[in-house]
Design an enzyme around this catalytic site. Structure first.
Site, PDB file in Angstrom:
ATOM      1  N   CYS A  31       0.843  -1.193   0.000  1.00 29.96           N
ATOM      2  CA  CYS A  31       0.000   0.000   0.000  1.00 29.96           C
ATOM      3  C   CYS A  31       0.878   1.243   0.000  1.00 29.96           C
ATOM      4  O   CYS A  31       1.849   1.323   0.758  1.00 29.96           O
ATOM      5  CB  CYS A  31      -0.933   0.010   1.216  1.00 29.96           C
ATOM      6  N   ASP A  87      -2.930  -1.704  -2.863  1.00 34.09           N
ATOM      7  CA  ASP A  87      -3.813  -0.543  -2.719  1.00 34.09           C
ATOM      8  C   ASP A  87      -2.883   0.653  -2.856  1.00 34.09           C
ATOM      9  O   ASP A  87      -2.351   1.159  -1.876  1.00 34.09           O
ATOM     10  CB  ASP A  87      -4.513  -0.576  -1.351  1.00 34.09           C
ATOM     11  N   TRP A 146      -1.474   4.334  -5.115  1.00 31.21           N
ATOM     12  CA  TRP A 146      -1.897   5.552  -5.806  1.00 31.21           C
ATOM     13  C   TRP A 146      -0.669   6.293  -6.279  1.00 31.21           C
ATOM     14  O   TRP A 146       0.442   6.070  -5.812  1.00 31.21           O
ATOM     15  CB  TRP A 146      -2.716   6.433  -4.854  1.00 31.21           C
TER      16      TRP A 146
END
Length: 749
Positions: free
Chosen positions: A700, A746, A748
């Site tokens: 993440c 997860d 970004w």
């Protein structure tokens, strides 16, 4: 033997009820055939309305024969926006009407019935690790079925003209996977693509990718469908009417749903019904605190939302959508540019109706005030898009301003240097074009832009999503969020006379304002924000840090220093294995640790139950949990530093945490230590857990650098354990982990 009278009575006993039952369909008693009913008969409605899931029939039955169907696979609304843009452009270029469709609402077995003079567009985002968005899942399942069969009995689509535009991010492994899958499958079925497949990269510039693709596609579209460009003119999407008088309880002041308006107007302040993206819950802030120890230079906010009595639930790994509002300075700027900044104008009420609801839905609830629209409903804090700038050039108040907007809207390099790099918002662009000051208080030249064009060209303000950093097993009535506050120095801005300038992220600075207000701290209004991020040694001084009107619609978001924020929960598949006997490896530097705090809390809650039931030895068969975390310095930005030892103690040695301090630790060659280095150092311990014990791996955080670096080390580690090369054996093992959902991300950019 029965008499004739008995037989007559028996016959009437049978026939009269039947006659009553069929009274509407027996012509001899004045009825009509049931299929011809016109008042309340369901058959008539079916004839008139058709099957609501039949998009082909709906295109042909429309008052204006629709030549295009635009299907969007959207998780956050972006793909839907691009589908609407394509539909609007089909109308403005060729005068063609379109049907804009959520694929979840339609059947696709009649793709073989689409006439050859029509086209179907697929505007689809790739979500997670090469997954379709939730609403596109049925479409993918239908198309990818090896035994797919269409309505006319075949499995070919030679009739179908189609267009594909994908939305993705190159930092992810499966870049634009869904668009590519749909394109390949339709080609296999004999369909004919119009133009090239479009692919937008959100990591760089989705907008530029779209603009670079669409013109060539429209040329191929015109040739395939035999239509000519021009003649459609400037087509409005909406009719905007100022309402002189309207019941006060029916006017939206920022409420996000009809239920919220009903609650707000009645004074209850909390909307009723289930809470989701269409009806967010105004959650009270339970607690908030600053997690960094570096003064005002960098901020990381821990904030807790109370969901008691809301009926909302969540699981570890889920996301929470937070609905921010625009800061005061941008609301005032936009109102000034449009000549709406006087008290009588900013609070004027407008009603908005769509001229073609299938093409352009009104993006927010109305009637509403101008101020509410700019504060709560339109994303006026986003960087102005090149296409929007070009569209608004015709409304410039001077020839010089028109030339500037035309240049910014058509020249990619100039736009990048003077608008995108400096991160100018739309109202700033309009101010800069006429030479107005970009600093408050504003006294802007008024632009005569019809308000319907503003509604059409400025996107809806969307929620921002954050990994929930708590476990519902430990905190059933609260949702925790961990958010680093985004602020960065933009590229040199000619509009700001090349002075150093900081740009503030909309949502995280909104959260910071909420934290400061709810904790009693004052948001700093001026001062030094921190050192330049562009390598210059000087300090950037801002006259104002953005402030927000936190009281919300009708002042209902604050009462007795309790602040409320609209939120909703979005489900995720980012989950722990159900059994605690399966090893878990978690890698999350920075705020990437947020969901893993929830994971660890989840295991702590299970451990407490197990020990209570089975005694101190209850955890002896549990598998280990590893957490690899990274930050700059131990005394600066080590998130939840005081909590981890407590979790380690409660899990009885089953939880192991390793931390990389990039500004403190150095490798032998002098380079910094990152999480991937810690993973590599423990390869002898981790590789057997992955290859033999079926361990689950979770990553993440940053997709651009960290995630790729971790995966590279995993491939190298697994290859070494298998006695092969990272490019072959390592890549094979990594793919196998992903295919079996034992490696989940997860991330970004």
């Amino acid at each position: 033997m029965p008499s004739p009278i008995d037989l007559t009575i028996l016959l009437l006993t049978i026939l009269l009820p039947l006659a009553w039952w069929f009274r509407n369909s027996l012509p001899i008693i004045g009825g009509k055939p049931r299929a011809a009913l016109t008042t309340n008969g369901s058959a008539a409605r079916k004839v008139d309305e058709g099957d609501p899931r039949d998009f082909v029939g709906k295109m042909e039955r429309a008052s204006q024969n629709k030549r295009c169907a635009m299907f969007y696979g959207s998780q956050t609304g972006t793909a839907e926006e691009y589908a609407l843009r394509l539909a609007k452009e089909a109308k403005s270029r060729f005068g063609l009407s379109s049907l804009v469709c959520d694929p979840e609402e339609y059947e696709f077995n009649n793709l073989d019935q689409v006439p050859e003079d029509k086209a179907v567009f697929f505007v689809v985002a790739t979500y997670g690790e090469g997954e379709p968005t939730d609403n596109a899942q049925p479409l993918l399942e239908f198309l990818m079925d090896d035994g797919v069969e269409f309505s006319q009995g075949g499995n070919r689509l030679e009739n179908l003209n189609y267009v594909v535009f994908g939305l993705g991010n190159k930092t992810y492994t499966y870049y634009n996977e869904i668009a590519r899958k749909i394109d390949k499958r339709l080609e296999e079925l004999g369909a004919r693509r119009i133009g090239e497949r479009g692919e937008g990269d959100d990591d760089k510039s989705m907008e530029e990718d779209y603009l670079g693709w669409k013109d060539g596609m429209w040329e191929a579209f015109a040739a395939r469908l035999g239509v000519e460009e021009g003649g459609a003119g400037d087509v409005a999407d909406f009719v905007v009417t100022e309402v002189a008088a309207h019941p006060a309880d029916k006017v939206y002041h920022g409420e996000l749903s009809p239920r919220a308006l009903l609650a707000s107007a009645s004074g209850t302040t909390t909307p009723v019904g289930s809470y989701d993206a269409k009806n967010p819950y105004p959650a009270p802030v339970l607690a908030s605190k600053e997690l960094f120890s570096v003064g005002g230079d960098r901020n990381c906010v821990h904030i807790e939302f109370d969901i008691t009595g809301s009926g909302m639930t969540y699981q570890h790994g889920d996301h929470v959508g937070i609905w921010p509002s625009n800061p005061d300075v941008e609301v005032d700027r936009m109102l000034s540019v449009l000549g709406l900044d006087g008290d009588d104008r900013r609070h004027a009420i407008v009603s908005i109706e769509s001229l073609d609801p299938a093409l352009a839905k009104v993006p927010f609830p109305t009637p509403a005030t101008y101020e509410a629209i700019f504060r709560h409903y339109l994303d006026i804090s986003a960087i102005a898009s090149r296409q929007t700038i070009a569209l608004l050039a015709r409304f410039a108040p001077s020839e010089e301003a028109r030339e500037k907007l035309t240049l910014w809207g058509t020249n990619r390099e100039v736009y990048a240097a003077e608008v995108d790099g400096p991160a100018l918002k739309l109202a700033e662009v309009l101010q800069a074009a006429v030479g107005d000051s970009l600093h408050p208080p504003f006294s802007s030249t008024v632009w005569p832009i019809p308000f319907d064009r503003i509604v059409s060209s400025v996107p809806r303000l969307q929620p921002r999503y954050y990994s929930i950093s708590s476990s519902a097993k430990l905190h059933p009535s609260a949702i925790h969020v961990t958010a680093v506050v985004l602020k960065y120095q933009s590229a040199a801005s000619p509009a700001h006379k090349h002075e150093p300038r900081w740009v503030f992220g909309l949502s995280t600075n909104f959260i910071l304002n909420v934290k400061n207000a709810s904790s009693g701290a004052n948001t700093p209004v001026e001062g030094q924000i921190g050192p330049s991020t562009l390598g210059s040694p000087e300090t950037v001084t801002m006259s104002k840090v953005p402030s927000y009107r936190l009281a919300g619609p009708r002042g209902h978001y604050v009462k007795q220093n309790v602040y409320k924020v609209p939120i909703h929960v979005r489900r995720s598949t980012f989950r722990l294995p159900t059994s605690p006997k399966v090893p878990v490896i978690m890698i999350g530097p920075g705020t990437g640790v947020a969901p893993f705090r929830g994971f660890v809390q989840e295991r702590v809650a299970l451990a407490r139950k197990a020990i209570e039931k089975n005694g101190a030895d209850a955890l002896k068969d549990w598998a280990p949990m590893y957490l690899f975390y990274g930050c700059r310095k131990a005394d600066e930005d080590f998130l939840y530093r005081d909590e981890w030892p407590k979790y380690e103690s409660e899990l009885g040695g089953k939880f192991n945490m390793s931390v990389a301090f990039s500004r403190e630790s150095r490798k032998a060659d002098g380079s910094k230590v990152y999480v991937q280095d810690l993973v590599w150092d423990m390869r002898a311990e981790l590789a057997p857990l992955i290859l033999e014990k079926r361990a689950y791996i979770y990553i993440c955080g940053d997709a651009k650098n960290m995630s790729k670096a971790v995966e590279d080390r995993l491939m190298k580690m697994l290859a070494e354990a298998k006695g092969g090369s990272p490019e072959v054996e390592g890549a094979k093992e990594l793919k196998l982990l992903k295919d079996r959902n034992r490696l989940m991300t997860d991330v970004w950019s």
